[in-house]
Design a protein around this motif. Structure first.
Motif, mmCIF file in Angstrom:
data_model
loop_
_atom_site.group_PDB
_atom_site.id
_atom_site.type_symbol
_atom_site.label_atom_id
_atom_site.label_comp_id
_atom_site.label_asym_id
_atom_site.label_seq_id
_atom_site.Cartn_x
_atom_site.Cartn_y
_atom_site.Cartn_z
ATOM 1 N N THR A 204 0.843 -1.204 0.000
ATOM 2 C CA THR A 204 0.000 0.000 0.000
ATOM 3 C C THR A 204 0.876 1.250 0.000
ATOM 4 O O THR A 204 1.773 1.396 0.839
ATOM 5 C CB THR A 204 -0.923 0.009 1.228
ATOM 6 O OG1 THR A 204 -1.770 -1.144 1.181
ATOM 7 C CG2 THR A 204 -1.777 1.264 1.264
ATOM 8 N N PRO A 222 -3.939 0.806 -2.991
ATOM 9 C CA PRO A 222 -3.869 -0.376 -2.109
ATOM 10 C C PRO A 222 -2.867 -1.406 -2.611
ATOM 11 O O PRO A 222 -2.564 -1.500 -3.810
ATOM 12 C CB PRO A 222 -5.296 -0.931 -2.151
ATOM 13 C CG PRO A 222 -6.142 0.196 -2.663
ATOM 14 C CD PRO A 222 -5.267 0.991 -3.574
ATOM 15 N N ASN A 230 -4.995 -1.231 5.057
ATOM 16 C CA ASN A 230 -6.054 -0.453 4.429
ATOM 17 C C ASN A 230 -5.989 0.993 4.923
ATOM 18 O O ASN A 230 -6.178 1.261 6.112
ATOM 19 C CB ASN A 230 -7.417 -1.062 4.754
ATOM 20 C CG ASN A 230 -8.547 -0.315 4.060
ATOM 21 O OD1 ASN A 230 -8.361 0.251 2.994
ATOM 22 N ND2 ASN A 230 -9.730 -0.318 4.672
#
Length: 352
Positions: A204, A222, A230
């Motif tokens: 990410t 992501p 996340n």
């Protein structure tokens, strides 16, 4: 001017007297006409006096100081006044505009504050909200909350579910986000760099900026793994304890850092462990010297985060590029060897 007005009044009285005489009162009523004329003359003189008085208004007096929030205080409960700002907005204001816990009442628009509080609720709640939910969470009365929600719905910033009668953010709000990016071309041009870095690392990647005593994620790509960190756009974290905040504050004065440190809630301060104030300040000096910062455990016991600054033409940090991974794939040594060089290369390209 007074003599002109008096002359005009006497002409008017003479015309009335002529009209009365022509109506057939005759000479036998001459004494009555004279008396009427005298009454009219006195009335005319009085009118002239009043006209002169009206043309000489009393000098203006300075108006007493008016409380710009008296209407709100009389209409709503104390919790609904502009002085009752949310804790987040107060923190941001103190950090951005000096040590001021209250806004300037000459400039502050209380109704706008209430409207923004309604919109901010949807950043704190994942589900749609009813009028009662909004009133309870903002401290407004139900009637006031209903008016603000109705206005935002009519303007197109809130949608209403026809069955539950609850409200949720409308797509029109995305236009404001687009405007934010359009006024920051450096951020917008960096997105392809984030995509490339995410492909290369499969982790990410985020563009993070400082907002008061917090950092906020403004761009995010992501990771490709099933287990990944996340970080949705709009996510906020305490600046002092995050790797992005540490590189963004690496050039901040020591007094500012100590003030922010003293304001940390105990549960956030605990992320520094048993480090002394001097040891915490050393973290920021190290970030300035090395041009990057690592943190662990911000996203759970398995999280590893590394950030590097993006600078403007003067070398001032304006954003941070961040890669977030998990220790089961990369420990700190591997992140330093395999990810950090690519991250620094992307940050150099994004800097002016």
């Amino acid at each position: 001017m007074d003599s002109v007005l008096l002359h005009e009044q006497f002409d008017f009285v003479s015309a009335i007297h002529s009209f009365v005489s022509a109506a057939g009162h005759g000479s036998r009523h001459s004494s009555h006409a004279a008396s009427s004329s005298g009454d009219l003359n006195r009335a005319g003189a009085l009118h002239c006096s009043r006209a002169r008085y009206r043309r000489r208004p009393a000098p203006l007096q300075e108006a007493p100081h008016l409380d710009p929030y008296s209407h709100y205080r009389s209409s709503y409960s104390p919790v609904d006044t502009p002085q009752k700002l949310s804790k987040h907005r107060t923190r941001v204001q103190e950090s951005s505009h000096g040590d001021r816990s209250q806004p300037d009442p000459r400039l502050f628009v209380g109704s706008m504050d209430k409207g923004m509080r309604v919109l901010e609720l949807f950043n704190e709640h994942d589900s749609a909200l009813s009028i009662g939910d909004i009133a309870a969470n903002t401290g407004m009365g139900r009637s006031a909350a209903q008016r603000f929600v109705y206005t935002l719905h009519w303007l197109g910033y809130l949608n209403k579910d026809s069955e539950s009668k609850k409200y949720f953010p409308a797509l029109k709000l995305l236009g404001l986000v687009r405007g934010i990016h359009r006024h920051h071309p450096q951020r917008e041009l960096a997105y392809p760099l984030l995509e490339r870095l995410a492909r290369e690392t499969r982790e990410t990647v985020s563009w993070v900026e400082l907002d008061g005593d917090e950092v906020v994620v403004l761009l995010n790509v992501p990771g490709a793994h099933v287990t990944t960190i996340n970080l949705p756009v709009g996510s906020r974290f305490p600046a002092l304890t995050s790797s992005s905040g540490q590189v963004l504050l690496s050039q901040a004065p020591q007094a500012q850092l100590l003030k922010m440190l003293d304001a940390l809630p105990p549960e956030v301060r605990a992320r520094f462990g048993s480090r002394s104030r001097a040891a915490i300040l050393a973290v920021f000096r190290k970030a300035a010297e090395e041009g990057h910062s690592f943190t662990e455990k911000n996203f759970g016991d398995d999280g590893v985060s590394v950030s590097v600054p993006v600078t403007d033409f003067s070398g001032r940090p304006i954003a941070a590029l961040n890669v977030s991974t998990v220790r089961s794939r990369f420990d700190i040594a591997q992140v330093r060897e395999l990810i950090l060089p690519r991250l620094k290369s992307a940050a150099r390209e994004a800097s002016i």
